[in-house]
Motif scaffolding. Structure first.
Motif, PDB file in Angstrom:
ATOM      1  N   HIS A   1       0.846  -1.203   0.000  1.00 57.87           N
ATOM      2  CA  HIS A   1       0.000   0.000   0.000  1.00 57.87           C
ATOM      3  C   HIS A   1       0.874   1.243   0.000  1.00 57.87           C
ATOM      4  O   HIS A   1       1.951   1.273   0.604  1.00 57.87           O
ATOM      5  CB  HIS A   1      -0.968  -0.008   1.182  1.00 57.87           C
ATOM      6  N   TYR A   2       0.407   2.287  -0.703  1.00 61.97           N
ATOM      7  CA  TYR A   2       1.200   3.516  -0.796  1.00 61.97           C
ATOM      8  C   TYR A   2       0.600   4.675  -0.015  1.00 61.97           C
ATOM      9  O   TYR A   2       1.221   5.738   0.103  1.00 61.97           O
ATOM     10  CB  TYR A   2       1.428   3.908  -2.255  1.00 61.97           C
ATOM     11  N   ASP A   3      -0.586   4.508   0.531  1.00 67.87           N
ATOM     12  CA  ASP A   3      -1.205   5.587   1.313  1.00 67.87           C
ATOM     13  C   ASP A   3      -0.694   5.575   2.748  1.00 67.87           C
ATOM     14  O   ASP A   3      -0.132   4.581   3.214  1.00 67.87           O
ATOM     15  CB  ASP A   3      -2.730   5.425   1.329  1.00 67.87           C
ATOM     16  N   HIS A   4      -0.886   6.709   3.438  1.00 74.90           N
ATOM     17  CA  HIS A   4      -0.579   6.758   4.867  1.00 74.90           C
ATOM     18  C   HIS A   4      -1.630   7.630   5.571  1.00 74.90           C
ATOM     19  O   HIS A   4      -2.769   7.716   5.094  1.00 74.90           O
ATOM     20  CB  HIS A   4       0.855   7.237   5.109  1.00 74.90           C
ATOM     21  N   LEU A   5      -1.279   8.291   6.647  1.00 76.40           N
ATOM     22  CA  LEU A   5      -2.270   8.923   7.528  1.00 76.40           C
ATOM     23  C   LEU A   5      -2.477  10.412   7.300  1.00 76.40           C
ATOM     24  O   LEU A   5      -3.303  11.032   7.967  1.00 76.40           O
ATOM     25  CB  LEU A   5      -1.876   8.694   9.002  1.00 76.40           C
TER      26      LEU A   5
END
Length: 339
Positions: free
Chosen positions: A146-150
């Motif tokens: 996954h490449y998304d974060h917060l």
């Protein structure tokens, strides 16, 4: 010696010669791929994705979209084909108005219920998907992270950005290095390989869930390799430690890594964790629930997990490179050997 015995021995020798030639070809391919995996590439990828300018790559926000565009541009630059007409697989996730309980959903039935409410949230996300076509059109393996974060929190006192260098820019760098290594082998794999970069993992494995529910060839997927946090040390006295979780019913995955660590002198000390149903923690769960054998590299938690302190300068670069090498070898075998 009878003519029959002579012919039989000649046949055996011919078969052995073919096996030896195939083995040499595979070994040469592995060495060519390994030669492309390096620290400079890891630093460039992680440094960009974890930069403050991307504001934590939250799914559905501008920083996340920039990250996805960056990944797609590299796939295009290297000549890796998009899985579909575009490198992007857009999808929408819905949730009730924030004062009400509930998580973001991507399943059509759940979305229909949420959309029936007069006020609800809608997120626009997108997976990034490339492929290398294999010789066998009915067998597929997937290498993903996954490449998304917060994102960021403007109310934080001090550092407001959750940079996500380890979680999961480190995993993205491994998938990109593996993709390039596959190209460098000069060999077409037996199975088609999909290189997947999931959006929305931090919001509930949304990208991989959406992919699994709509991908028409999901039943052709024979194996999935996952990365989530491969760049830090939970215990600083064990800098070579990595947890290697894999489907217990597929012991070849563990045997491959043990052999490769020894053969290629990889500077890793794997903690082998065969798991009867590896559904916890990350996008591997999506595929394990479909009874697809999985491998999962993870270096465990650390004090900066889901904190603003997860920044690139804290990455153990040697570990990222060695895990990328080990996982390329595993992915290459997953794409070419029986298991």
């Amino acid at each position: 010696m009878t003519k029959f015995r002579i012919l039989f021995l000649a046949l055996i020798c011919a078969v052995c010669a073919q096996i030896d030639a195939a083995s040499r070809t595979q070994c040469d391919a592995e060495k060519k791929g390994l030669a492309t995996i390096n620290r400079a590439s890891a630093e460039a990828t992680i440094g960009f994705l974890a930069a403050d300018e991307l504001e934590g790559r939250e799914a559905g926000w501008q920083g996340g979209r920039i990250a996805g565009q960056y990944i797609a541009s590299l796939l295009q630059l290297w000549g890796i084909e998009p899985l579909f007409d575009s490198y992007f697989q857009p999808f929408e996730a819905y949730r009730a108005e924030r004062a009400k309980p509930g998580r973001l959903q991507v399943h059509p039935d759940s979305i229909a219920v949420i959309k029936a409410q007069p006020v609800h949230q809608k997120y626009a996300m997108r997976n990034v998907l490339g492929k290398i076509e294999g010789k066998k059109k009915d067998e597929i393996v997937i290498v993903g992270a996954h490449y998304d974060h917060l994102g960021y929190d403007p109310m934080l006192d001090g550092d407001k950005i959750y940079n996500g260098a380890d979680d999961n820019a480190s995993g993205v760098s491994a998938v990109l290095q593996i993709a390039r290594a596959f190209l460098a082998t000069g060999e077409q794999p037996e199975r088609t390989v999909i290189f997947a970069f999931w959006d929305g993992e931090e919001k509930g494995l949304l990208g991989s869930k959406y992919f699994a529910q709509v991908y028409p060839d999901i039943k052709k997927v024979k194996g999935y390799l996952n990365f989530d946090m491969i760049g830090r040390n939970m215990d600083e006295s064990r800098p070579k430690h990595v947890a290697f979780m894999y489907t217990e019913a597929t012991p070849a995955f563990g045997e491959w890594l043990k052999k490769d660590v020894k053969q290629y002198n990889l500077q890793l000390e794997p903690d082998y964790r065969p798991w009867d149903n590896p559904v916890g923690g990350s996008d591997n769960a999506t595929f394990a629930r479909l009874q697809i054998p999985i491998m999962w590299y993870h270096t465990n938690g650390h004090p900066d997990y889901h904190m603003p302190g997860d920044e690139a300068y804290k990455i153990n670069w040697e570990k990222v490179v060695e895990i990328s090498k080990a996982s390329f070898l595993g992915a290459w075998k997953m794409a070419n050997q029986k298991f």
